[in-house]
Design a protein around this motif. Structure first.
Motif, short mmCIF file in Angstrom:
data_model
loop_
_atom_site.label_atom_id
_atom_site.label_comp_id
_atom_site.label_asym_id
_atom_site.label_seq_id
_atom_site.Cartn_x
_atom_site.Cartn_y
_atom_site.Cartn_z
N PHE A 257 2.27 4.41 -5.78
CA PHE A 257 3.30 4.80 -6.36
C PHE A 257 3.13 6.49 -6.03
O PHE A 257 2.94 6.90 -5.51
CB PHE A 257 4.64 4.61 -7.37
CG PHE A 257 4.80 4.68 -8.06
CD1 PHE A 257 4.09 6.47 -8.91
CD2 PHE A 257 4.49 3.74 -9.06
CE1 PHE A 257 4.58 6.59 -10.22
CE2 PHE A 257 4.75 4.30 -10.81
CZ PHE A 257 4.71 5.84 -10.80
N PHE A 258 2.32 5.66 -7.10
CA PHE A 258 1.07 7.87 -8.03
C PHE A 258 0.40 8.37 -6.75
O PHE A 258 -0.01 9.15 -6.02
CB PHE A 258 0.70 7.58 -9.24
CG PHE A 258 0.47 8.71 -9.48
CD1 PHE A 258 1.28 9.64 -10.05
CD2 PHE A 258 -0.98 8.93 -9.35
CE1 PHE A 258 1.01 11.00 -10.75
CE2 PHE A 258 -1.70 10.46 -9.91
CZ PHE A 258 -0.60 11.10 -10.11
N GLN A 259 -0.41 7.29 -6.00
CA GLN A 259 -1.04 7.58 -4.90
C GLN A 259 -1.08 7.13 -3.44
O GLN A 259 -1.33 7.35 -2.17
CB GLN A 259 -2.65 6.90 -4.93
CG GLN A 259 -3.42 6.96 -6.12
CD GLN A 259 -4.64 6.71 -5.96
OE1 GLN A 259 -5.31 5.69 -5.59
NE2 GLN A 259 -5.70 6.56 -7.32
N GLU A 260 0.51 7.06 -3.49
CA GLU A 260 1.25 6.97 -2.20
C GLU A 260 0.59 6.17 -1.53
O GLU A 260 0.54 6.18 -0.15
CB GLU A 260 1.53 7.76 -1.16
CG GLU A 260 2.10 8.94 -2.22
CD GLU A 260 3.21 10.78 -2.24
OE1 GLU A 260 2.09 11.07 -0.77
OE2 GLU A 260 3.69 11.23 -2.09
N ILE A 261 0.35 4.87 -1.89
CA ILE A 261 -0.70 3.77 -0.93
C ILE A 261 0.69 3.02 -0.56
O ILE A 261 1.51 2.40 -1.08
CB ILE A 261 -1.14 2.80 -1.83
CG1 ILE A 261 -2.60 3.44 -2.31
CG2 ILE A 261 -1.82 1.83 -0.76
CD1 ILE A 261 -3.07 3.05 -3.80
N ARG A 262 0.53 2.38 0.87
CA ARG A 262 1.94 1.79 1.94
C ARG A 262 1.27 0.53 1.45
O ARG A 262 -0.17 0.20 2.42
CB ARG A 262 1.92 2.41 3.22
CG ARG A 262 2.84 2.03 4.24
CD ARG A 262 2.74 2.60 5.50
NE ARG A 262 1.19 2.82 6.37
CZ ARG A 262 1.50 1.77 7.18
NH1 ARG A 262 2.16 1.21 7.74
NH2 ARG A 262 0.69 1.57 8.64
N VAL A 263 2.11 -0.42 1.99
CA VAL A 263 1.68 -2.30 1.97
C VAL A 263 2.15 -2.36 2.74
O VAL A 263 3.89 -2.13 2.80
CB VAL A 263 2.39 -2.58 0.38
CG1 VAL A 263 1.95 -3.73 0.41
CG2 VAL A 263 1.41 -1.79 -0.83
N GLN A 264 1.91 -2.96 3.69
CA GLN A 264 2.49 -4.09 4.93
C GLN A 264 2.03 -4.63 4.95
O GLN A 264 0.85 -5.42 5.12
CB GLN A 264 2.21 -2.39 6.13
CG GLN A 264 2.07 -3.41 7.10
CD GLN A 264 3.35 -2.64 7.55
OE1 GLN A 264 4.17 -1.68 7.64
NE2 GLN A 264 4.81 -4.08 8.06
N GLY A 265 3.34 -5.79 5.07
CA GLY A 265 3.03 -7.03 5.83
C GLY A 265 2.07 -7.46 7.41
O GLY A 265 3.71 -6.62 7.80
N VAL A 266 2.01 -8.05 7.78
CA VAL A 266 2.28 -8.52 8.94
C VAL A 266 1.63 -10.80 8.81
O VAL A 266 1.05 -10.65 8.18
CB VAL A 266 0.29 -8.06 9.27
CG1 VAL A 266 -0.20 -8.34 11.29
CG2 VAL A 266 0.08 -6.68 9.13
N THR A 267 2.44 -10.26 9.95
CA THR A 267 2.48 -12.13 10.46
C THR A 267 2.37 -12.27 12.12
O THR A 267 3.45 -11.79 12.87
CB THR A 267 4.13 -12.46 10.25
OG1 THR A 267 4.63 -12.90 8.34
CG2 THR A 267 3.52 -13.84 11.00
#
Length: 319
Positions: A257-267
């Motif tokens: 959250f501090f570095q505003e990293i996006r986590v994206q799931g992919v199937t």
């Protein structure tokens, strides 16, 4: 017909529940087509199925496999798209999205029946074995890089783990599209082979990169998650398609959250993406790396190799 199928679940020794033998022919269904399988490729999903992930006891025996290329009844050469129920074609309107062998008999057989809409034309430039490698690992890599990841030429990406089908696909596709691809591996040989495929560089698992990346392709999970979060730039993306070493713990939420990293799931990806991927391979000369081809009767040997994790590229079986 000959097929490789699950008869029982064995979480600690997945091949104990595998059988290769005769199974009934596919049943005719409205809006479905039976394909003569010419080649099918193996995936970690098959090992998860043998462990009991995504299947229930009452579904057994279940034929394994989500990837195949073959010939339709009219003689058309096709690739099977293994995502079922995403848009209702060939299934009930309320059926949730799933992968083929989680609900219906899969592709590790002489013949497989799938919704007709799930058939994608096979370019003549691709062999059946090459085409059979595309629907899971290669399509997932394509989706992670270009659809979900939105990466463009010049962007920098880290692929966790070199050698598997997803990793070799990501390196090959990324390099062909002008990305700067870095990979990790505990194996010096696999690092060297990844660079030979087009990776800009390869480091030992957990080692610091020369610079942070725009995106990380994460399929390993717990063993590499912390390294993935530390390796991506602020505002970058970690794309997750699996967790072969288990779920990540701890989750590194503070850094995310501090570095505003996006986590994206992919199937995997859509039929349109699979068609675009096949055409991309045909036009550019990019081809899947195939570690070995085995007859369907020796599917157990191929799954054993996959379970050991020593292959470089895809494992293909031929009926």
């Amino acid at each position: 017909m000959l097929a490789a199928y699950v008869t029982s679940f064995s979480p600690d020794s997945p091949l104990d529940g595998l059988m290769v033998g005769n199974r009934p022919e596919p049943e005719a269904r409205e809006h479905w087509t039976t394909v003569d399988v010419r080649a099918a490729s193996l995936n970690h999903h098959d090992l998860f199925s043998l462990r009991g992930v995504g299947l229930k006891e009452q579904q057994l025996p279940m034929i394994l496999g989500t990837d195949a290329a073959g010939v339709a009844p009219d003689g058309t050469e096709v690739i099977v798209h293994g995502v079922i129920g995403a848009d209702g074609h060939g299934v009930g309107p309320k059926e949730p999205r799933s992968l083929l062998s989680e609900r219906y008999p899969g592709t590790l057989a002489e013949r497989v029946s799938v919704p007709t809409a799930n058939l994608v034309p096979k370019p003549a430039e691709l062999s059946f074995a090459e085409a059979a490698c595309l629907p899971t690992a290669w399509l997932t890599a394509y989706s992670m890089l270009f659809t979900a990841g939105g990466l463009a030429p010049g962007d920098r990406v880290l692929v966790q783990g070199a050698g598997g089908g997803l990793a070799t696909a990501a390196v090959t596709l990324g390099a062909a599209a002008g990305l700067e691809v870095w990979v990790t591996s505990r194996s010096a040989e696999k690092r060297e082979r990844a660079v030979a495929l087009g990776a800009a560089g390869a480091v030992e698992a957990g080692a610091r990169l020369p610079a942070r990346v725009d995106a990380v392709l994460e399929s390993v999970g717990q063993a590499t998650w912390g390294h993935s979060i530390r390796s991506v730039r602020p505002g970058g993306t970690v794309l997750v398609c699996g967790a072969t070493s288990g779920d990540a713990s701890p989750a590194e939420l503070t850094r995310i959250f501090f570095q505003e990293i996006r986590v994206q799931g992919v199937t995997m990806g859509s039929r349109d993406d699979l068609g675009a991927l096949a055409r991309f391979c045909a036009r550019t000369g990019v081809r899947p790396v195939i570690d070995a081809e085995l007859p369907l009767a020796k599917a157990a040997d191929g799954l054993a190799l996959l379970n050991e994790g020593n292959q470089f590229g895809k494992l293909v079986v031929r009926p």
